[in-house]
Design a protein around this motif. Structure first.
Motif, PDB file in Angstrom:
ATOM      1  N   TRP A 131      50.609  26.698  49.369  1.00  0.00           N
ATOM      2  CA  TRP A 131      49.936  27.630  48.457  1.00  0.00           C
ATOM      3  C   TRP A 131      48.658  28.187  49.078  1.00  0.00           C
ATOM      4  N   LEU A 132      47.929  27.356  49.790  1.00  0.00           N
ATOM      5  CA  LEU A 132      46.714  27.840  50.453  1.00  0.00           C
ATOM      6  C   LEU A 132      47.068  28.866  51.518  1.00  0.00           C
ATOM      7  N   THR A 133      48.090  28.591  52.304  1.00  0.00           N
ATOM      8  CA  THR A 133      48.519  29.525  53.345  1.00  0.00           C
ATOM      9  C   THR A 133      48.914  30.868  52.742  1.00  0.00           C
ATOM     10  N   LYS A 134      49.674  30.831  51.655  1.00  0.00           N
ATOM     11  CA  LYS A 134      50.085  32.068  50.990  1.00  0.00           C
ATOM     12  C   LYS A 134      48.880  32.837  50.457  1.00  0.00           C
ATOM     13  N   GLY A 135      47.917  32.114  49.898  1.00  0.00           N
ATOM     14  CA  GLY A 135      46.723  32.768  49.386  1.00  0.00           C
ATOM     15  C   GLY A 135      45.929  33.447  50.478  1.00  0.00           C
ATOM     16  N   LEU A 136      45.771  32.781  51.609  1.00  0.00           N
ATOM     17  CA  LEU A 136      45.028  33.369  52.721  1.00  0.00           C
ATOM     18  C   LEU A 136      45.777  34.549  53.337  1.00  0.00           C
ATOM     19  N   HIS A 187      21.648  31.754  57.392  1.00  0.00           N
ATOM     20  CA  HIS A 187      22.847  32.377  56.840  1.00  0.00           C
ATOM     21  C   HIS A 187      23.388  31.538  55.682  1.00  0.00           C
ATOM     22  N   ARG A 188      23.771  32.209  54.601  1.00  0.00           N
ATOM     23  CA  ARG A 188      24.342  31.531  53.451  1.00  0.00           C
ATOM     24  C   ARG A 188      25.463  32.385  52.849  1.00  0.00           C
ATOM     25  N   LEU A 189      26.236  31.761  51.958  1.00  0.00           N
ATOM     26  CA  LEU A 189      27.305  32.455  51.239  1.00  0.00           C
ATOM     27  C   LEU A 189      26.929  32.580  49.765  1.00  0.00           C
ATOM     28  N   MET A 190      27.119  33.772  49.219  1.00  0.00           N
ATOM     29  CA  MET A 190      26.775  34.012  47.818  1.00  0.00           C
ATOM     30  C   MET A 190      27.994  33.917  46.910  1.00  0.00           C
ATOM     31  N   GLY A 191      29.177  34.302  47.419  1.00  0.00           N
ATOM     32  CA  GLY A 191      30.324  34.378  46.535  1.00  0.00           C
ATOM     33  C   GLY A 191      31.628  34.052  47.222  1.00  0.00           C
ATOM     34  N   SER A 192      32.686  34.032  46.430  1.00  0.00           N
ATOM     35  CA  SER A 192      34.029  33.800  46.940  1.00  0.00           C
ATOM     36  C   SER A 192      35.029  34.157  45.860  1.00  0.00           C
ATOM     37  N   LEU A 193      36.262  34.332  46.270  1.00  0.00           N
ATOM     38  CA  LEU A 193      37.347  34.399  45.304  1.00  0.00           C
ATOM     39  C   LEU A 193      37.575  32.995  44.761  1.00  0.00           C
ATOM     40  N   THR A 194      37.713  32.862  43.448  1.00  0.00           N
ATOM     41  CA  THR A 194      37.936  31.580  42.786  1.00  0.00           C
ATOM     42  C   THR A 194      39.161  31.701  41.888  1.00  0.00           C
ATOM     43  N   PRO A 195      39.609  30.602  41.292  1.00  0.00           N
ATOM     44  CA  PRO A 195      40.736  30.705  40.357  1.00  0.00           C
ATOM     45  C   PRO A 195      40.459  31.610  39.166  1.00  0.00           C
ATOM     46  N   LEU A 196      39.189  31.885  38.903  1.00  0.00           N
ATOM     47  CA  LEU A 196      38.806  32.763  37.784  1.00  0.00           C
ATOM     48  C   LEU A 196      38.395  34.147  38.259  1.00  0.00           C
ATOM     49  N   ALA A 308      44.136  45.962  44.751  1.00  0.00           N
ATOM     50  CA  ALA A 308      44.030  45.150  43.543  1.00  0.00           C
ATOM     51  C   ALA A 308      45.244  44.241  43.385  1.00  0.00           C
ATOM     52  N   ASN A 309      46.428  44.750  43.728  1.00  0.00           N
ATOM     53  CA  ASN A 309      47.653  43.946  43.617  1.00  0.00           C
ATOM     54  C   ASN A 309      47.610  42.738  44.543  1.00  0.00           C
ATOM     55  N   GLU A 310      47.168  42.964  45.788  1.00  0.00           N
ATOM     56  CA  GLU A 310      47.092  41.858  46.741  1.00  0.00           C
ATOM     57  C   GLU A 310      46.030  40.842  46.336  1.00  0.00           C
ATOM     58  N   MET A 311      44.905  41.321  45.813  1.00  0.00           N
ATOM     59  CA  MET A 311      43.858  40.407  45.372  1.00  0.00           C
ATOM     60  C   MET A 311      44.329  39.575  44.181  1.00  0.00           C
ATOM     61  N   GLU A 312      45.086  40.193  43.291  1.00  0.00           N
ATOM     62  CA  GLU A 312      45.630  39.454  42.149  1.00  0.00           C
ATOM     63  C   GLU A 312      46.620  38.388  42.623  1.00  0.00           C
ATOM     64  N   LEU A 313      47.433  38.742  43.601  1.00  0.00           N
ATOM     65  CA  LEU A 313      48.390  37.792  44.152  1.00  0.00           C
ATOM     66  C   LEU A 313      47.658  36.637  44.839  1.00  0.00           C
ATOM     67  N   ALA A 314      46.630  36.969  45.607  1.00  0.00           N
ATOM     68  CA  ALA A 314      45.841  35.934  46.278  1.00  0.00           C
ATOM     69  C   ALA A 314      45.210  34.993  45.261  1.00  0.00           C
ATOM     70  N   GLN A 315      44.676  35.552  44.194  1.00  0.00           N
ATOM     71  CA  GLN A 315      44.069  34.714  43.160  1.00  0.00           C
ATOM     72  C   GLN A 315      45.100  33.792  42.519  1.00  0.00           C
ATOM     73  N   ASP A 316      46.304  34.302  42.271  1.00  0.00           N
ATOM     74  CA  ASP A 316      47.359  33.462  41.690  1.00  0.00           C
ATOM     75  C   ASP A 316      47.696  32.290  42.614  1.00  0.00           C
ATOM     76  N   TYR A 317      47.857  32.573  43.903  1.00  0.00           N
ATOM     77  CA  TYR A 317      48.167  31.507  44.856  1.00  0.00           C
ATOM     78  C   TYR A 317      47.037  30.472  44.911  1.00  0.00           C
ATOM     79  N   LEU A 318      45.797  30.962  44.980  1.00  0.00           N
ATOM     80  CA  LEU A 318      44.673  30.045  45.071  1.00  0.00           C
ATOM     81  C   LEU A 318      44.464  29.278  43.770  1.00  0.00           C
ATOM     82  N   CYS A 319      44.829  29.888  42.656  1.00  0.00           N
ATOM     83  CA  CYS A 319      44.744  29.190  41.373  1.00  0.00           C
ATOM     84  C   CYS A 319      45.712  28.008  41.358  1.00  0.00           C
TER      85      CYS A 319
END
Length: 353
Positions: A131-136, A187-196, A308-319
Motif C-alpha cells: 500500500w505504501l508503494t502504491k501511494g508513493l 531546514h524543516r517540514l511544514m506539511g504532508s499528505l495525510t489520511p485526512l 486531483a484524481n491522482e492525489m485522491e488515489l494517493a490519499q486512499d492508498y496512504l489511508c
C-alpha cells in the motif's frame, strides 16, 4: 515562564518519495538519543512526558510528527540544550561516545506475547508495504502532472515583474541590516499528505512571529524560487534562515523564516490556503504578474482534474497504509511489559532533570 513548543512534520510523503530532515537536525544537536525498538504508539507518551517536563523548566522545543498518525510523535528537539530524542527507523547513531546514544527498548516487551502476535504482524507488514508503494507511485504520477500544470502557467508569467517584486520585498523587509556573523541555515517540514488530506503546521510555526507575508499565485508562477532567493538575500545580510520545505514536492520550499526579524514568507495557496488575520499579515500578489489572456483555461482544467484524481488515489492508498500501520502498532503495544516500560520512562526523564 513555560517554554514554547513549535510543531513540525517529521516526514512528508512526496512525489519523489518519503522525505525528512532528521539528519540535519542531528547535525545541529549536541546530544541525540536514538530510540530503537518495535513500531509503537506508546513511545509518544514518553516523548510528551520529556517535552512537558522540559517546557515547565522554560525550555523551547520542536515536536516532530508522523503525518500518517494523528498526534504520534517521532521526535522532539530541545533548542536551548540542543538535545534531540528521536525514533527513526532508517537513521542510526554516527558518533558513539560523542553525543550519540542508543536507547533500545526491545526488552520492554513480553517475549511470549511477541511470539503470539509475530506471525500476524509479519503478514500485515508485508501486505502493508504494498500500500505504501502504491501511494508513493500515485504521488510520483501526480508530481509529473503538476509539472505539466506549471508549464502551462509559466508562459504567462511576467518574470521581470516577479523579480522587481523580490527586490521591493528585500528592501522593505530586510533593508540595510548587516549582521557581522556567519548566518545559520536550517531546514524543516511544514506539511504532508495525510489520511485526512494535506495538512500543515504553519499556525504553530508562525504564531510568535510579528510579520507573516502570504504569497498568492498559481502553480509555476515562481513562488518557491522567490522564497529561495529571498532566503539567499537574507543570508548575505548575516541573517539566520530556516527553509520550510514543501510536503508534496521535495525540491520546492513552502516558506522561509527569518527568526531575527520575527518574519516568515510562505506560500498561502492551495493546498494550504491562508489569509491575513492579524496585524503584520500581508499578501504578496503574484496574480497581477500573470497575463490571464495567455492561459489555456480548458487545458489547465483538464490537467488540474488529472492531478486531483491522482492525489485522491494517493490519499486512499496512504489511508489504507496508515490503518494497517495502526493495527501493527497496537499489536506491538499489547505486548509491552508495563513495569519495564515505566523504567524506560523514568530513565529518559532523568536526562532532563
Amino acid at each position: 515562564m513555560n517554554g514554547i513548543i513549535t510543531h513540525y512534520m517529521g516526514r512528508s510523503y512526496t512525489g519523489q518519495g518519503v522525505k525528512n530532515f532528521y539528519k540535519e537536525v542531528i547535525q545541529e544537536a549536541n546530544k541525540v538519543y536514538f530510540f530503537k525498538g518495535p513500531t509503537t504508539y506508546r513511545l509518544t507518551d514518553i516523548l510528551k512526558e520529556i517535552g512537558y517536563n522540559a517546557v515547565r523548566r522554560g525550555k523551547n522545543m520542536e515536536w516532530f510528527y508522523d503525518p500518517m498518525h494523528e498526534d504520534l510523535l517521532e521526535g522532539l528537539y530541545i533548542s536551548e540544550t540542543k538535545t534531540l530524542y528521536l525514533q527513526a527507523d532508517n537513521i542510526d547513531p554516527s558518533y558513539y561516545g560523542a553525543g550519540h546514544e542508543w536507547v533500545p527498548y526491545y526488552d520492554a516487551y513480553n517475549d511470549r506475547k511477541l511470539r503470539d502476535i509475530g506471525s500476524i504482524v509479519k503478514e500485515k507488514q508485508i501486505s502493508n508495504d504494498v500500500w505504501l508503494t502504491k501511494g508513493l507511485q500515485a504521488l510520483s504520477r501526480a508530481k509529473k502532472i503538476h509539472d505539466e500544470w506549471e508549464q502551462l502557467i509559466q508562459v504567462a508569467v511576467n518574470w521581470d515583474g516577479i523579480n522587481a517584486l523580490l527586490e521591493e520585498r528585500t528592501k522593505k523587509n530586510i533593508g540595510n541590516i548587516q549582521l557581522q556573523k556567519n548566518p545559520k541555515v536550517s531546514h524543516r517540514l511544514m506539511g504532508s499528505l495525510t489520511p485526512l488530506g494535506a495538512k500543515d503546521t504553519l499556525e504553530s510555526i508562525s504564531k510568535n512571529l510579528k510579520t507573516r507575508l502570504y504569497i498568492k499565485g498559481l502553480p509555476g508562477s515562481g513562488k518557491s524560487s522567490f522564497m529561495k532567493k529571498f532566503g539567499e538575500e537574507a543570508k548575505l545580510h548575516g541573517l539566520d534562515v530556516r527553509y520550510i520545505w514543501c510536503g508534496l514536492d521535495a525540491s520546492s520550499v513552502d516558506g522561509v523564516v527569518l527568526p531575527e526579524l520575527q518574519l516568515c514568507l510562505v506560500d498561502a495557496t492551495s493546498p494550504h490556503v491562508y489569509e491575513p488575520e492579524r496585524s503584520g499579515d500581508e499578501i504578496i500578489d503574484f496574480f497581477s504578474h500573470i497575463d490571464k489572456t495567455m492561459l489555456d483555461e480548458d487545458k489547465i482544467l483538464e490537467v488540474r482534474q488529472r492531478y486531483a484524481n491522482e492525489m485522491e488515489l494517493a490519499q486512499d492508498y496512504l489511508c489504507t497504509y496508515a490503518g494497517e500501520s495502526k493495527m501493527i502498532k497496537m499489536l506491538y503495544d499489547s505486548a509491552i511489559d508495563e513495569e519495564k516500560w515505566s523504567e524506560l520512562l523514568e530513565k529518559m526523564l532523568e536526562t532532563i532533570r
